[in-house]
Design a protein around this motif. Structure first.
Motif, PDB file in Angstrom:
ATOM      1  N   LEU A 119       0.837  -1.201   0.000  1.00 49.49           N
ATOM      2  CA  LEU A 119       0.000   0.000   0.000  1.00 49.49           C
ATOM      3  C   LEU A 119       0.875   1.257   0.000  1.00 49.49           C
ATOM      4  N   ALA A 120       1.990   1.200   0.727  1.00 46.08           N
ATOM      5  CA  ALA A 120       2.906   2.346   0.768  1.00 46.08           C
ATOM      6  C   ALA A 120       3.488   2.631  -0.612  1.00 46.08           C
ATOM      7  N   TYR A 121       3.846   1.587  -1.349  1.00 46.68           N
ATOM      8  CA  TYR A 121       4.379   1.800  -2.701  1.00 46.68           C
ATOM      9  C   TYR A 121       3.343   2.470  -3.600  1.00 46.68           C
ATOM     10  N   ALA A 122       2.086   2.003  -3.509  1.00 47.20           N
ATOM     11  CA  ALA A 122       1.038   2.531  -4.377  1.00 47.20           C
ATOM     12  C   ALA A 122       0.769   4.003  -4.095  1.00 47.20           C
ATOM     13  N   TYR A 123       0.635   4.366  -2.818  1.00 46.74           N
ATOM     14  CA  TYR A 123       0.290   5.747  -2.497  1.00 46.74           C
ATOM     15  C   TYR A 123       1.464   6.692  -2.683  1.00 46.74           C
ATOM     16  N   THR A 124       2.677   6.193  -2.484  1.00 45.89           N
ATOM     17  CA  THR A 124       3.830   7.037  -2.780  1.00 45.89           C
ATOM     18  C   THR A 124       3.875   7.380  -4.261  1.00 45.89           C
ATOM     19  N   TYR A 125       3.498   6.434  -5.095  1.00 51.17           N
ATOM     20  CA  TYR A 125       3.537   6.638  -6.556  1.00 51.17           C
ATOM     21  C   TYR A 125       2.642   7.790  -6.988  1.00 51.17           C
ATOM     22  N   ILE A 324      -4.124   1.571  -8.897  1.00 52.38           N
ATOM     23  CA  ILE A 324      -2.790   2.183  -9.002  1.00 52.38           C
ATOM     24  C   ILE A 324      -1.746   1.140  -9.362  1.00 52.38           C
ATOM     25  N   LEU A 325      -1.768  -0.001  -8.694  1.00 49.23           N
ATOM     26  CA  LEU A 325      -0.761  -1.037  -8.954  1.00 49.23           C
ATOM     27  C   LEU A 325      -0.871  -1.569 -10.380  1.00 49.23           C
ATOM     28  N   PHE A 326      -2.093  -1.732 -10.870  1.00 47.41           N
ATOM     29  CA  PHE A 326      -2.257  -2.193 -12.249  1.00 47.41           C
ATOM     30  C   PHE A 326      -1.695  -1.175 -13.240  1.00 47.41           C
ATOM     31  N   SER A 327      -1.975   0.105 -13.012  1.00 50.80           N
ATOM     32  CA  SER A 327      -1.439   1.125 -13.915  1.00 50.80           C
ATOM     33  C   SER A 327       0.081   1.188 -13.817  1.00 50.80           C
ATOM     34  N   MET A 328       0.633   1.026 -12.622  1.00 56.80           N
ATOM     35  CA  MET A 328       2.086   0.993 -12.460  1.00 56.80           C
ATOM     36  C   MET A 328       2.693  -0.214 -13.160  1.00 56.80           C
ATOM     37  N   GLY A 329       2.041  -1.363 -12.990  1.00 57.05           N
ATOM     38  CA  GLY A 329       2.570  -2.582 -13.602  1.00 57.05           C
ATOM     39  C   GLY A 329       2.555  -2.525 -15.114  1.00 57.05           C
ATOM     40  N   MET A 330       1.544  -1.869 -15.696  1.00 58.71           N
ATOM     41  CA  MET A 330       1.476  -1.756 -17.149  1.00 58.71           C
ATOM     42  C   MET A 330       2.609  -0.889 -17.699  1.00 58.71           C
ATOM     43  N   GLU A 331       3.083   0.065 -16.888  1.00 55.47           N
ATOM     44  CA  GLU A 331       4.154   0.952 -17.334  1.00 55.47           C
ATOM     45  C   GLU A 331       5.546   0.394 -17.065  1.00 55.47           C
ATOM     46  N   SER A 332       5.617  -0.696 -16.325  1.00 60.73           N
ATOM     47  CA  SER A 332       6.927  -1.249 -15.974  1.00 60.73           C
ATOM     48  C   SER A 332       7.438  -2.158 -17.085  1.00 60.73           C
TER      49      SER A 332
END
Length: 558
Positions: A119-125, A324-332
């Motif tokens: 959760l910390a990774y997602a909200y920091t992003y 958020i995690l899904f959008s982050m994962g798509m960009e990784s």
């Protein structure tokens, strides 16, 4: 000899009953398991107390006050936050009715699938300075970086918020169960005496549910004290981060042991303090259990307030982080099908599966021994085994590494002197010591799940099996295990997911170049590669959803 006496001694086929066959085995195993659970705590105490006063004095003058203050502040924030959200949501879905209440009953459990560090990774992003929220704010207003104030997510209050969002379901589930079991008599009597609904809740319903709520808050506090990933990523200096820094960054094992002893004492003090505060108070149901209070129907502004109260924790603790995690994962650029990630997944599954089987087996041994020989001895073994849940993973890691590292070094020195053979680190660098740490940490959860199912097996079944000539081992294999299959599977699943999410013990004790999904997510996030950290984090969350879905099904069945 009378026929009755013969029947007590002989089995139906005339064979002498071996009433103690198998009982001694369970006794030996139970004592071995209890001692294994006590070993880390004893080792930490010995290593800390024999480390000399110089290190203690230096710690007391430098980092100890800061660690203590941050830990206490964090615990206080999480305790208040989980209490407010958990109790408030439990009361709303139990004692009121509004559109969607049955759905909220289940959805409020979903944040339990998230580790706080994910959760910390997602909200920091999204909330950090380069994140989408502040970037959009600057684009809309034309402000520069120093022209406005925005709450800092990487802070102690930010870490507390992350922990509150994932830990409030502990309080919610136990408070909801307590409210469902309460009778309407005491509440209605308070209303008849002129108390408002809020006053009756505060002075009657809440004190009656206090044991369950206190247990939930204590569980949240223990998880907060044990947390490493969230506070480490947010730069909050607590005992958990201090242990890891002393062990790895500074190479000061004595300092790590003394910090671990402080954290151990703090954790046990919280657990004992809650029991003492409860004292000899006893709580009994006022009236018959089926005399339920009719739920209050909500409409208009009250209905909207109920939606906000129940929906906001689900939105912030599950829905938004998943998006958020899904959008982050798509960009990784991380590929779950790559050879590296297949190895991470394989390592995680191997550790979690092995630890789950060993931990549940240990829980079965303790549970059957306490059933066969109820008394102080078996109760002591069970209590010692449960202490591990109150001990953070970092403390257990230090408590196991110190004695076994000394054993490995002594064995290596003796083998070199005697046979000119180097043995190296036989135990310290092995998977099995890490699995032992997992067993100590999560045995209490497995034991609770197993004993919950064991309570449904009537003692007459034991007597019938023994009268048919079954030994304790045969009774366990032919009667208990088939009946307790659902409880055993639940215990396996709980331990499996807890091991998948465990970070501090894995970081300290894992063999060289043996990384898991949790370690990979932590490493990528530490390098500020949050998009990459989202990929292993999503896998961890997906695994965590499995037991949460089972809990939701139980909640849905009332």
């Amino acid at each position: 000899m009378s026929a009755v006496d013969q029947q007590k001694i002989l089995a139906p086929h005339g064979r002498r009953r071996t009433s103690h066959a198998g009982g001694g085995l369970f006794k030996t195993l139970s004592f071995g398991i209890a001692l294994a659970c006590l070993l880390p705590m004893v080792a930490v105490a010995i290593a800390a107390l024999t480390g000399g006063l110089d290190t203690v004095t230096h710690l007391a003058e430098t980092v100890l006050p800061r660690y203590l203050g941050a830990t206490v502040y964090l615990v206080a924030l999480v305790a208040v936050g989980t209490f407010a959200i958990g109790v408030g949501a439990a009361w709303m879905v139990t004692m009121t009715r509004f559109p969607g209440v049955r759905l909220f009953e289940m959805l409020l459990v979903l944040p339990l699938a998230f580790p706080a560090y994910v959760l910390a990774y997602a909200y920091t992003y999204i909330l950090d300075h380069p994140g989408i929220v502040q970037s959009t704010l600057r684009d809309m207003t034309g402000w520069g970086p120093r022209d406005y104030w925005f709450p800092e997510v990487r802070s102690l209050p930010g870490a507390a918020l992350m922990l509150i969002l994932v830990l409030y379901p502990y309080v919610y589930l136990l408070a909801r169960a307590a409210f469902l079991q309460q009778s309407a008599g005491a509440f209605l009597a308070a209303r008849a005496l002129g108390k408002t609904s809020l006053e009756a809740f505060w002075r009657v319903s809440l004190p009656m549910a206090r044991p369950a709520i206190a247990t939930g808050v204590l569980l949240a506090i223990m998880e907060t004290v044990a947390d490493f990933g969230t506070v480490s990523y947010f730069g909050v200096q607590t005992f958990a981060t201090g242990i890891y820094t002393s062990w790895f960054s500074l190479g000061d094992r004595t300092g790590a042991a003394q910090l671990a002893l402080c954290l151990l004492a703090f954790s046990l003090m919280l657990s004992v303090g809650e029991r003492i505060s409860r004292g000899k108070a006893r709580y009994h149901q006022a009236g018959k259990q089926h005399a339920k209070m009719p739920p209050a129907e909500l409409s208009g502004p009250r209905m909207i307030a109920a939606w906000i109260l129940c929906g906001l924790p689900v939105l912030l603790g599950f829905v938004l982080p998943v998006v958020i995690l899904f959008s982050m994962g798509m960009e990784s650029e991380q590929n779950l099908m790559s050879r590296r990630y297949v190895q991470f997944i394989q390592n995680s599954l191997t550790l979690a599966g092995t630890a789950a089987v060993i931990t549940v087996t240990a829980a079965v041994c303790l549970g059957i021994y306490q059933r066969l020989r109820p008394g102080r001895t078996s109760a002591w073994a069970s209590y010692a085994a449960r202490l591990g849940y109150a001990v953070p993973g970092g403390v257990i890691a230090v408590g196991l590494m110190v004695p076994f590292a000394a054993f490995d070094n002594a064995l290596d020195a003796w083998m070199r002197a005697t046979f000119d053979i180097r043995t190296g680190l036989l135990v310290t660098g092995s998977i099995w010591l890490l699995v032992a740490a997992y067993m100590v940490r999560f045995l209490s959860a497995a034991l609770g799940a197993y004993e919950g199912g064991q309570a449904t097996v009537h003692s007459n079944m034991d007597a019938a099996a023994r009268s048919l000539g079954q030994t304790p081992l045969g009774m366990l294999r032919r009667v208990h295990l088939p009946l307790l299959t659902p409880s055993l599977l639940t215990a396996l699943l709980i331990v499996f997911v807890d091991v998948m999410k465990e970070l501090p013990a894995t970081l300290i004790m894992r063999p060289f170049n043996y990384d898991t999904l949790a370690v990979q997510a932590y490493r990528l996030a530490s390098d500020e590669r949050l998009e990459g950290a989202a990929v292993p984090s999503l896998v961890i969350v997906a695994m965590g959803l499995i037991p949460v879905i089972l809990i939701c099904r139980q909640v849905g069945r009332r």
